[in-house]
Write a protein that holds these residues in place. Sequence first.
Motif, PDB file in Angstrom:
ATOM      1  N   UNK A  79      -8.570   5.381  17.217  1.00 15.24           N
ATOM      2  CA  UNK A  79      -8.309   4.777  18.524  1.00 15.24           C
ATOM      3  C   UNK A  79      -9.072   5.513  19.608  1.00 15.24           C
ATOM      4  N   UNK A  80      -9.250   6.811  19.413  1.00 14.01           N
ATOM      5  CA  UNK A  80      -9.935   7.644  20.411  1.00 14.01           C
ATOM      6  C   UNK A  80     -11.439   7.741  20.186  1.00 14.01           C
ATOM      7  N   UNK A  81     -11.914   7.171  19.089  1.00 17.25           N
ATOM      8  CA  UNK A  81     -13.329   7.300  18.746  1.00 17.25           C
ATOM      9  C   UNK A  81     -14.151   6.181  19.385  1.00 17.25           C
ATOM     10  N   UNK A 136      -2.318   1.276   8.413  1.00 19.60           N
ATOM     11  CA  UNK A 136      -2.865   2.578   8.758  1.00 19.60           C
ATOM     12  C   UNK A 136      -2.383   3.628   7.783  1.00 19.60           C
ATOM     13  N   UNK A 137      -3.306   4.454   7.302  1.00 26.11           N
ATOM     14  CA  UNK A 137      -2.938   5.476   6.313  1.00 26.11           C
ATOM     15  C   UNK A 137      -1.943   6.474   6.893  1.00 26.11           C
ATOM     16  N   UNK A 138      -2.105   6.811   8.158  1.00 21.45           N
ATOM     17  CA  UNK A 138      -1.166   7.685   8.854  1.00 21.45           C
ATOM     18  C   UNK A 138      -1.341   7.485  10.351  1.00 21.45           C
ATOM     19  N   UNK A 139      -0.310   7.820  11.103  1.00 25.89           N
ATOM     20  CA  UNK A 139      -0.394   7.694  12.563  1.00 25.89           C
ATOM     21  C   UNK A 139      -1.482   8.598  13.114  1.00 25.89           C
ATOM     22  N   UNK A 145       0.816  -1.216   0.000  1.00 22.42           N
ATOM     23  CA  UNK A 145       0.000   0.000   0.000  1.00 22.42           C
ATOM     24  C   UNK A 145       0.850   1.267   0.000  1.00 22.42           C
ATOM     25  N   UNK A 146       1.993   1.231   0.681  1.00 26.60           N
ATOM     26  CA  UNK A 146       2.884   2.391   0.694  1.00 26.60           C
ATOM     27  C   UNK A 146       3.927   2.255  -0.411  1.00 26.60           C
ATOM     28  N   UNK A 147       4.283   3.379  -1.014  1.00 25.69           N
ATOM     29  CA  UNK A 147       5.322   3.389  -2.043  1.00 25.69           C
ATOM     30  C   UNK A 147       6.684   3.119  -1.395  1.00 25.69           C
ATOM     31  N   UNK A 148       7.632   2.526  -2.129  1.00 26.15           N
ATOM     32  CA  UNK A 148       7.497   2.143  -3.546  1.00 26.15           C
ATOM     33  C   UNK A 148       6.690   0.855  -3.699  1.00 26.15           C
ATOM     34  N   UNK A 179      -6.750   0.975  12.223  1.00 24.91           N
ATOM     35  CA  UNK A 179      -6.013   0.982  10.953  1.00 24.91           C
ATOM     36  C   UNK A 179      -6.960   0.698   9.780  1.00 24.91           C
ATOM     37  N   UNK A 180      -7.831  -0.269   9.972  1.00 24.18           N
ATOM     38  CA  UNK A 180      -8.820  -0.610   8.940  1.00 24.18           C
ATOM     39  C   UNK A 180      -9.714   0.589   8.646  1.00 24.18           C
ATOM     40  N   UNK A 181     -10.106   1.307   9.691  1.00 22.94           N
ATOM     41  CA  UNK A 181     -10.957   2.494   9.530  1.00 22.94           C
ATOM     42  C   UNK A 181     -10.260   3.568   8.700  1.00 22.94           C
ATOM     43  N   UNK A 182      -8.930   3.688   8.837  1.00 23.88           N
ATOM     44  CA  UNK A 182      -8.219   4.698   8.041  1.00 23.88           C
ATOM     45  C   UNK A 182      -8.206   4.307   6.561  1.00 23.88           C
TER      46      UNK A 182
END
Length: 502
Positions: free
Chosen positions: A278-280, A268-271, A215-218, A301-304
Motif C-alpha cells: 500500500x505504501x509502495x 493478503x498474506x499478512x497485514x 488460502x488460509x487454514x483450515x 493483496x495480490x502483490x503479497x
Amino acid sequence: MRFHKTFCVLTGLFCFVLALASTAMGESKPNIVFILVDDLGHADVGFNGSTYYETPNIDALARGGLVIENAYMYPTCSPSRTALATGKQSFRTGVYTVPVLEKGDDQQNIFSRWTVGAEHTMYSQPLADAGYKSIHLGKWHLVGPYPKEELAMEFPLKEKLQQPDPWDFSWVPYHKEHCRQYYPEGRGYLKNIGGTYRGDPALEVGGYKGETGGYFAPFSNPFIEPKPDDKWLTDRLTDEAIGFMGEHQEHPFFINLHYYTVHRPIRGRSEELVQKYMNKPGDPITGQGTSEGRNKEREAQYATMIESLDDNVGRIVEFLDKNGLRNNTLILFTSDNGQNVGRNDQLRGKKGYIYEGGIRVPTCVNWPGKIDARRTSNAVTCLDYFPTFMDLAGIEYDGVLDGHSITGLFQGEPESLQTRPLFWHLASCNKHGTCSVIRKNHHKLIQFLADGKLELYDLKNDPREERNLAVENPEQTQVLLKELVEWRKANDVPLPPGSVLR
C-alpha cells in the motif's frame, strides 16, 4: 574355460563401472520440477519488467536460465491445462474453455468438455513407465464434477456443463471411490495433494466471499489432509513438494507443482505485507499498483500473493541446492494464461481474451550447465512441454502430439522453431466470439468463426494490438488465412453449427 569365465566377469565389471561413470557425468535422467502458476500475467514478474511486484527468487532462475519472451497458453485454464497434460490441440480433446464460463447457445458454441478421457494419454504416464517418481500438487482441473455422466453424454452437447456450489461436498465420496482414473493417481502420479475438479481453492461456504478463500487454514479441500502447522496453502503445497523430493531423491522425480495462487479469491498474506505494498509507489509503465481506494488495496493483496509465491520458489531451489540435486534438475516456471486480477498496460486484453494479454505468459527454464542463460524471442506454446519432457527423459513416445520439443532452444535457436506457425482454435464463447488463430513469425491473424471477420496484427511493431492490418495488408492476411484454413481442413477441426465458414 577358466579364461572365458574370467573374461566375462571382467567385461561385466567394466560395463558396470562405465555405467556408473556415465551416471556421474550427468547422463542419468534429469529431475523435473514443473511450476505452473494460476493467472499470473506476463508482466507480473521482475524478469519481465515489473517494478511493483517483488520476485527476486524467480528472477534469479530467469537470469541463470532461458527466458522465453513469447510463451503462449490458451486464454483460460481448462484448455491450457488439458493441452499441457496431453500435448494435444483443443479440437482433439473438446476442451475449449472452462465450461461454466461459456456464453450463448449450441449454435454459437461447441460446448466444452470438462473431463479428459482415458483415450488421451498425459505426460505423467510415460514418465512413470520410464521410472519417474511423480507427484501432483495443487490445481488439477482435468476432471468435471460428474465425469462418468459427462463422458456418457452425446456430443456435441445441447447445453453447457454445470458445477455444484463451492460448499456442496456431495461429489466427494463419488470422486474418491469411483473416479480415481480421472485423477493424478490414475495418471501415473504416486500422490495427489489438493487436485480436484475445481478451478480455485475456495471450497467453503460463501466461495470467493468466504473467510479463508481456501488460502488460509483450515483448508476446505477434501484432497488435503489437515496438519497442525497449516497456515497458508502455497506454503503447504511447497512443504509437500519438498517432502516428496526428499523421499525420492535416489530416483528421477517429476514434481507437478501447480499452485492455486494467484487465482481469485485474492487474500493478503499478512497485514504487514499488505501495508508494505500500500505504501509502495506504483509502476507507471505497466500500471501495476497505481489504483486508488479499494482497488489499490486489492492490488496490494495480490502483490503479497506473488511475493509468497516467490518465497516458495526460493524454498524449492534452496532444497535442491542443499541436497546436491540442483545440477541434475530442470525447473520450468510458467503460468496457465494471462493475468486476471493483475494489470499490464503494455498488452491488450487479459484472461479469457485471445489477445496477447490473455495468452502470453511469463516463462523461464533453468538447468545449471545445460542451458545458455539468455532471452529468446522464439515463440513457444503449451503444446511443446509434453514432447520436451519426453525428450528430457529419453522416451520414444509414439502418440499424437501437436507440439515440438524445445530442448534445441537450451543452447541454440533452431530454425525449425523460428519459422513454424502456432495455432489456436476456440470453438466456444467466453470473453468474445469463437475464433481460430495463427501466429507465424511476428504476425498474428484472428478469424472469428461466427461471421468470418479478420484481424491481423504485427506483434513486433504493435505489441498492444491496436492496429488491425487486415485491410491495409491484404497480401499478408491472405497468406496467413490460407495456411489457417488448410490447417483446419487437414485436421478436420470442427466449427460451431452457426458459423458462416465451411
